[in-house]
Design an enzyme around this catalytic site. Structure first.
Site, PDB file in Angstrom:
ATOM      1  N   ASN A   1       0.841  -1.198   0.000  1.00 10.69           N
ATOM      2  CA  ASN A   1       0.000   0.000   0.000  1.00 10.69           C
ATOM      3  C   ASN A   1       0.883   1.258   0.000  1.00 10.69           C
ATOM      4  OD1 ASN A   1      -2.622   1.028   0.001  1.00 10.69           O
ATOM      5  ND2 ASN A   1      -2.724   1.171   2.213  1.00 10.69           N
TER       6      ASN A   1
ATOM      7  N   PRO B   1      -6.864   3.932  -4.925  1.00 11.11           N
ATOM      8  CA  PRO B   1      -7.261   4.525  -3.635  1.00 11.11           C
ATOM      9  C   PRO B   1      -6.732   3.836  -2.378  1.00 11.11           C
ATOM     10  CG  PRO B   1      -9.065   3.253  -4.539  1.00 11.11           C
ATOM     11  CD  PRO B   1      -7.970   3.231  -5.574  1.00 11.11           C
ATOM     12  N   CYS B   2      -5.438   3.975  -2.150  1.00 12.53           N
ATOM     13  CA  CYS B   2      -4.860   3.400  -0.937  1.00 12.53           C
ATOM     14  C   CYS B   2      -5.354   4.101   0.323  1.00 12.53           C
ATOM     15  CB  CYS B   2      -3.336   3.404  -1.010  1.00 12.53           C
ATOM     16  SG  CYS B   2      -2.608   4.975  -1.450  1.00 12.53           S
ATOM     17  N   HIS B   3      -5.909   5.308   0.169  1.00 15.24           N
ATOM     18  CA  HIS B   3      -6.444   6.026   1.335  1.00 15.24           C
ATOM     19  C   HIS B   3      -7.671   5.325   1.916  1.00 15.24           C
ATOM     20  CE1 HIS B   3      -8.636   7.694  -2.137  1.00 15.24           C
ATOM     21  NE2 HIS B   3      -9.650   7.878  -1.303  1.00 15.24           N
TER      22      HIS B   3
END
Length: 163
Positions: free
Chosen positions: A117, A127-129
Site C-alpha cells: 500500500n 485509492p490506498c487512502h
C-alpha cells in the site's frame, strides 16, 4: 517524461506521465524536485495530464467516484495484486489491511499489504487512502501523511477514528 502540477485541496500533486500513461503522483516538493532533476522531467500539459486534472477537479467537487485514466506502475506480482485489490474498493467505502489480505487469498500477509500500500505510486487514482485499521483508525498514508488520508476519507464520507 512529462509532469504537471495540480493544486488540490490537500496540497500540490505532481502528476508524472511517460508514453501517454500516468506513472506516478507525488505529494512532496523535495522528492519531486529530486526526481525532476534526475529524470529530466519536462513540464507540459499533455492530453493525458489535462484529463487527469479534469478528473481530479470532478473528484474533489464530489462529482466523480472513480477514475478512467491510463495508469501504470512497476511492482512485484504481489504488489500488483494488492494494487488491483485497492482499485476494487468502491468510492465511499473502506477496507482493513486484513480485508485486503483476505481478498488476495493471503490472510497472513497483513504487514506486507501495508508495505505494498505504501509503495503505491498512484495515490488517489489507486485509492490506498481507503485502507484503514480494523478498528477504523487511521494508519499511515504515503508513509505518514494521515492528515491527507483524513481529508480524502472525509471527502468520500468514510467514517474513521483519529487517535
Amino acid at each position: 517524461m512529462y509532469y504537471t502540477v495540480y493544486s488540490a485541496p490537500i496540497g500540490a500533486l505532481y502528476i508524472l506521465e511517460k508514453d501517454g500513461v500516468i506513472i506516478e503522483v507525488m505529494f512532496d516538493d523535495e522528492p519531486f524536485l529530486a526526481k525532476k532533476q534526475a529524470a529530466h522531467l519536462k513540464k507540459e500539459d499533455t492530453s493525458v495530464l489535462r484529463e487527469a486534472k479534469k478528473q481530479l477537479d470532478e473528484y474533489f467537487k464530489g462529482d466523480r467516484k472513480g477514475f478512467d485514466l491510463p495508469l501504470k506502475q512497476a511492482g512485484s506480482p504481489f504488489q500488483e495484486q494488492v494494487w488491483e485489490a485497492l482499485s476494487a474498493i468502491p468510492y465511499g467505502e473502506s477496507k482493513s489491511y486484513a480485508d485486503i489480505a483476505e481478498a488476495i487469498g493471503n490472510p497472513k500477509a497483513v504487514r506486507a499489504i501495508g508495505q505494498a500500500n505504501r509503495r503505491n505510486a498512484l495515490p488517489i487514482f489507486i485509492p490506498c487512502h481507503r485502507v484503514i485499521g480494523k478498528d477504523r483508525s487511521l494508519t499511515g498514508y504515503a508513509g505518514t501523511k494521515t492528515e491527507m488520508k483524513a481529508a480524502l476519507l472525509e471527502l468520500e464520507g468514510i467514517p474513521f477514528v483519529q487517535k
